[in-house]
Design a protein around this motif. Structure first.
Motif, short mmCIF file in Angstrom:
data_model
loop_
_atom_site.label_atom_id
_atom_site.label_comp_id
_atom_site.label_asym_id
_atom_site.label_seq_id
_atom_site.Cartn_x
_atom_site.Cartn_y
_atom_site.Cartn_z
N LYS B 5 -0.93 -8.74 3.62
CA LYS B 5 -0.04 -7.63 3.26
C LYS B 5 0.73 -8.02 2.02
O LYS B 5 1.46 -9.01 2.03
CB LYS B 5 0.93 -7.37 4.41
N PHE B 7 3.44 -7.03 -0.96
CA PHE B 7 4.58 -6.18 -1.31
C PHE B 7 4.91 -6.41 -2.78
O PHE B 7 5.16 -7.55 -3.17
CB PHE B 7 5.82 -6.54 -0.49
N THR B 9 7.49 -5.33 -5.76
CA THR B 9 8.75 -4.64 -6.02
C THR B 9 9.17 -4.84 -7.46
O THR B 9 8.85 -5.87 -8.06
CB THR B 9 9.87 -5.19 -5.11
N VAL B 22 14.32 9.80 -5.96
CA VAL B 22 14.31 9.94 -4.49
C VAL B 22 15.74 9.96 -3.96
O VAL B 22 16.09 10.77 -3.10
CB VAL B 22 13.48 8.81 -3.84
N VAL B 37 17.99 3.50 -3.55
CA VAL B 37 16.57 3.52 -3.17
C VAL B 37 15.79 2.75 -4.23
O VAL B 37 16.00 2.98 -5.43
CB VAL B 37 16.03 4.97 -3.09
N ARG B 38 14.95 1.85 -3.78
CA ARG B 38 14.04 1.16 -4.71
C ARG B 38 12.62 1.39 -4.20
O ARG B 38 12.37 1.26 -3.00
CB ARG B 38 14.31 -0.35 -4.74
N ILE B 39 11.74 1.75 -5.10
CA ILE B 39 10.37 2.05 -4.69
C ILE B 39 9.46 0.90 -5.10
O ILE B 39 9.56 0.38 -6.21
CB ILE B 39 9.87 3.34 -5.37
N GLY B 40 8.60 0.52 -4.18
CA GLY B 40 7.63 -0.53 -4.49
C GLY B 40 6.26 -0.12 -4.03
O GLY B 40 6.01 1.04 -3.69
N LYS B 41 5.35 -1.07 -4.05
CA LYS B 41 4.00 -0.80 -3.59
C LYS B 41 3.69 -1.73 -2.43
O LYS B 41 4.20 -2.83 -2.33
CB LYS B 41 2.99 -1.09 -4.73
N TYR B 42 2.83 -1.23 -1.56
CA TYR B 42 2.43 -2.00 -0.39
C TYR B 42 0.92 -1.95 -0.34
O TYR B 42 0.33 -0.87 -0.47
CB TYR B 42 3.04 -1.35 0.85
N MET B 43 0.29 -3.08 -0.22
CA MET B 43 -1.17 -3.10 -0.17
C MET B 43 -1.65 -4.00 0.94
O MET B 43 -1.08 -5.08 1.16
CB MET B 43 -1.71 -3.62 -1.51
N LEU B 66 -2.70 -6.62 -9.21
CA LEU B 66 -1.84 -5.80 -8.35
C LEU B 66 -0.41 -5.69 -8.83
O LEU B 66 0.25 -4.69 -8.60
CB LEU B 66 -1.88 -6.32 -6.91
N ARG B 75 5.34 -10.52 -3.03
CA ARG B 75 5.27 -11.49 -1.96
C ARG B 75 4.20 -11.02 -1.00
O ARG B 75 3.77 -9.87 -1.06
CB ARG B 75 6.63 -11.66 -1.28
#
Lengths: 84, 84
Positions: B5, B7, B9, B22, B37-43, B66, B75
């Motif tokens: 997983k 993350f 940011t 947002v 609000v902070r937006i990140g990606k999750y893969m 990525l 991380r």
């Protein structure tokens, strides 16, 4: 303050073209060990202690704005942040 | 199989216009307790057991494809998936 980490992922049954594209790129870079990629969203919300019901607020926020529950699942983790 | 997983940011010092948008929407919906609000990606990567060095592979994949390490941090967490 609470720090709420929200993870939004596509449901298993939903195709993930963005993930497929990333997997294709990784294979072209010779990372053939990567068998699957799913892309989701990660959000960190900072929420004031004054909130009446933290869990209800987070669920509402996720369902109204952050996740499309028709095709996405969400889960979240809450951390308490000590005054900075 | 390993399930990794990832993350990604934005670094603290980098402006997050998507997060601001947002936050603005949440305030318009009367969720004024949401302070940031902070937006990140999750893969989620599924990686074959045959990989020579899992940690090195994940770090390379993150840094090459990525995450943009100039403005983003990443991380990751590794889970071992028992044969299905």
């Amino acid at each position: 303050m609470y720090k709420v980490k929200v993870f939004v992922t596509l449901r298993e049954s939903v195709l993930d073209p963005q993930g497929s594209a990333v997997k294709g790129s990784l294979h072209r870079l010779n990372y053939n060990e990567v068998k699957d990629v799913r892309i989701g969203k990660y959000m960190e919300l900072t929420i004031d202690k004054s909130v009446a019901d933290l869990n209800r607020t987070v669920r509402e926020v996720c369902e109204k704005l952050l996740a499309n529950t028709v095709i996405e699942d969400y889960r979240y983790e809450v951390e308490e942040v000590v005054a900075q």
